[in-house]
Design a protein around this motif. Sequence first.
Motif, mmCIF file in Angstrom:
data_model
loop_
_atom_site.group_PDB
_atom_site.id
_atom_site.type_symbol
_atom_site.label_atom_id
_atom_site.label_comp_id
_atom_site.label_asym_id
_atom_site.label_seq_id
_atom_site.Cartn_x
_atom_site.Cartn_y
_atom_site.Cartn_z
ATOM 1 N N ASP A 21 0.826 -1.207 0.000
ATOM 2 C CA ASP A 21 0.000 0.000 0.000
ATOM 3 C C ASP A 21 0.863 1.260 0.000
ATOM 4 O O ASP A 21 0.568 2.224 -0.722
ATOM 5 N N TYR A 22 1.922 1.267 0.806
ATOM 6 C CA TYR A 22 2.791 2.439 0.882
ATOM 7 C C TYR A 22 3.449 2.701 -0.471
ATOM 8 O O TYR A 22 3.473 3.827 -0.952
ATOM 9 N N ARG A 23 3.970 1.635 -1.087
ATOM 10 C CA ARG A 23 4.628 1.802 -2.374
ATOM 11 C C ARG A 23 3.660 2.348 -3.413
ATOM 12 O O ARG A 23 3.971 3.245 -4.165
ATOM 13 N N ARG A 24 2.441 1.829 -3.420
ATOM 14 C CA ARG A 24 1.436 2.249 -4.410
ATOM 15 C C ARG A 24 0.873 3.642 -4.108
ATOM 16 O O ARG A 24 0.753 4.471 -5.011
ATOM 17 N N ASP A 25 0.529 3.907 -2.837
ATOM 18 C CA ASP A 25 -0.222 5.116 -2.501
ATOM 19 C C ASP A 25 0.634 6.324 -2.145
ATOM 20 O O ASP A 25 0.169 7.454 -2.247
ATOM 21 N N VAL A 26 1.863 6.073 -1.704
ATOM 22 C CA VAL A 26 2.738 7.179 -1.285
ATOM 23 C C VAL A 26 3.942 7.315 -2.208
ATOM 24 O O VAL A 26 4.189 8.380 -2.775
ATOM 25 N N HIS A 27 4.683 6.223 -2.364
ATOM 26 C CA HIS A 27 5.942 6.325 -3.101
ATOM 27 C C HIS A 27 5.745 6.519 -4.612
ATOM 28 O O HIS A 27 6.400 7.376 -5.211
ATOM 29 N N ALA A 28 4.894 5.732 -5.218
ATOM 30 C CA ALA A 28 4.682 5.857 -6.670
ATOM 31 C C ALA A 28 4.239 7.274 -7.061
ATOM 32 O O ALA A 28 4.778 7.836 -8.021
ATOM 33 N N PRO A 29 3.290 7.891 -6.340
ATOM 34 C CA PRO A 29 2.938 9.270 -6.692
ATOM 35 C C PRO A 29 4.107 10.251 -6.576
ATOM 36 O O PRO A 29 4.202 11.192 -7.373
ATOM 37 N N LEU A 30 5.005 10.026 -5.602
ATOM 38 C CA LEU A 30 6.196 10.880 -5.492
ATOM 39 C C LEU A 30 7.054 10.767 -6.754
ATOM 40 O O LEU A 30 7.499 11.769 -7.310
ATOM 41 N N LEU A 31 7.297 9.520 -7.168
ATOM 42 C CA LEU A 31 8.128 9.284 -8.345
ATOM 43 C C LEU A 31 7.502 9.879 -9.595
ATOM 44 O O LEU A 31 8.143 10.637 -10.332
ATOM 45 N N PHE A 32 6.250 9.557 -9.839
ATOM 46 C CA PHE A 32 5.638 9.964 -11.104
ATOM 47 C C PHE A 32 5.211 11.423 -11.139
ATOM 48 O O PHE A 32 4.796 11.922 -12.184
ATOM 49 N N ALA A 33 5.368 12.136 -10.018
ATOM 50 C CA ALA A 33 5.098 13.577 -9.995
ATOM 51 C C ALA A 33 6.271 14.399 -10.520
ATOM 52 O O ALA A 33 6.091 15.549 -10.907
ATOM 53 N N ILE A 34 7.464 13.811 -10.542
ATOM 54 C CA ILE A 34 8.610 14.592 -11.011
ATOM 55 C C ILE A 34 8.699 14.494 -12.539
ATOM 56 O O ILE A 34 8.445 13.433 -13.115
ATOM 57 N N PRO A 35 9.026 15.578 -13.210
ATOM 58 C CA PRO A 35 9.035 15.581 -14.675
ATOM 59 C C PRO A 35 10.024 14.579 -15.288
ATOM 60 O O PRO A 35 9.754 14.020 -16.355
ATOM 61 N N GLU A 36 11.108 14.313 -14.599
ATOM 62 C CA GLU A 36 12.113 13.388 -15.128
ATOM 63 C C GLU A 36 11.597 11.953 -15.233
ATOM 64 O O GLU A 36 12.133 11.148 -15.988
ATOM 65 N N ALA A 37 10.536 11.636 -14.510
ATOM 66 C CA ALA A 37 9.955 10.288 -14.585
ATOM 67 C C ALA A 37 9.327 10.016 -15.947
ATOM 68 O O ALA A 37 9.058 8.864 -16.282
ATOM 69 N N LYS A 38 9.130 11.050 -16.740
ATOM 70 C CA LYS A 38 8.609 10.857 -18.103
ATOM 71 C C LYS A 38 9.599 10.075 -18.970
ATOM 72 O O LYS A 38 9.239 9.573 -20.022
ATOM 73 N N LYS A 39 10.821 9.948 -18.511
ATOM 74 C CA LYS A 39 11.837 9.150 -19.217
ATOM 75 C C LYS A 39 11.545 7.649 -19.101
ATOM 76 O O LYS A 39 12.068 6.861 -19.873
ATOM 77 N N ILE A 40 10.731 7.269 -18.130
ATOM 78 C CA ILE A 40 10.388 5.857 -17.946
ATOM 79 C C ILE A 40 9.393 5.444 -19.025
ATOM 80 O O ILE A 40 8.343 6.067 -19.172
ATOM 81 N N ARG A 41 9.714 4.389 -19.761
ATOM 82 C CA ARG A 41 8.847 3.902 -20.843
ATOM 83 C C ARG A 41 7.854 2.854 -20.362
ATOM 84 O O ARG A 41 6.766 2.725 -20.897
ATOM 85 N N ARG A 42 8.251 2.096 -19.370
ATOM 86 C CA ARG A 42 7.385 1.065 -18.793
ATOM 87 C C ARG A 42 7.857 0.851 -17.362
ATOM 88 O O ARG A 42 9.051 0.951 -17.087
ATOM 89 N N PHE A 43 6.914 0.539 -16.476
ATOM 90 C CA PHE A 43 7.251 0.376 -15.069
ATOM 91 C C PHE A 43 6.389 -0.751 -14.512
ATOM 92 O O PHE A 43 5.162 -0.702 -14.606
ATOM 93 N N VAL A 44 7.022 -1.781 -13.961
ATOM 94 C CA VAL A 44 6.306 -2.944 -13.443
ATOM 95 C C VAL A 44 6.817 -3.248 -12.042
ATOM 96 O O VAL A 44 8.029 -3.260 -11.812
ATOM 97 N N VAL A 45 5.891 -3.506 -11.134
ATOM 98 C CA VAL A 45 6.238 -3.948 -9.786
ATOM 99 C C VAL A 45 5.763 -5.389 -9.643
ATOM 100 O O VAL A 45 4.609 -5.699 -9.934
ATOM 101 N N ASN A 46 6.653 -6.263 -9.225
ATOM 102 C CA ASN A 46 6.356 -7.675 -9.018
ATOM 103 C C ASN A 46 6.473 -7.959 -7.527
ATOM 104 O O ASN A 46 7.515 -7.698 -6.931
ATOM 105 N N TYR A 47 5.400 -8.497 -6.929
ATOM 106 C CA TYR A 47 5.425 -8.834 -5.516
ATOM 107 C C TYR A 47 5.599 -10.336 -5.344
ATOM 108 O O TYR A 47 4.975 -11.127 -6.054
ATOM 109 N N ALA A 48 6.436 -10.712 -4.402
ATOM 110 C CA ALA A 48 6.706 -12.130 -4.140
ATOM 111 C C ALA A 48 5.459 -12.826 -3.616
ATOM 112 O O ALA A 48 4.655 -12.227 -2.894
#
Length: 111
Positions: A21-48
Motif C-alpha cells: 500500500d505504501y509503495r502504491r499510494d505514497v511512493h509511486a505518486p512521489l516518483l511519477f510527480a517529477i518531470p524526469e519520470a517521463k523518461k520511464i517507458r514502462r514500469f512494473v512492480v512484481n510482488y513475491a
Amino acid sequence: MIKIILGFKRRQGMGFQEFKDYRRDVHAPLLFAIPEAKKIRRFVVNYAVSAPDFPEPTYDAVVEAWFDNLQDLNTLYSCENFLTKVDPDHINFIDLSSVGRVIVEEIVVVE
C-alpha cells in the motif's frame, strides 16, 4: 531499450500489505510527480508470493523500469528531484541493506 531491475525487502516491522500500500499510494505518486519520470517507458512492480516446493523469496518486490537508453536512466536517477524528493522516501518502506540492482538490455526469447 535499457531496463533497471531492483529487488528489495520491506523495512523491518512493516507488514506485507502495508508495504504494498505504501509503495502504491505514497511512493509511486512521489516518483511519477517529477518531470524526469517521463523518461520511464514502462514500469512494473512484481510482488513475491509463497510457492510450495520453492525456497522463500529473496525479495518482497522486484521493480522493472524501462528506458530508451542509459542516458535517460542516468538523467532520472541523478536529477535533483529524484535525489531530494523520491530517494529519501525509500527508507520509509525498504530495507536499504537488501537492495539488489542490475541494469540490463532485455532480449525477448518467447512472447
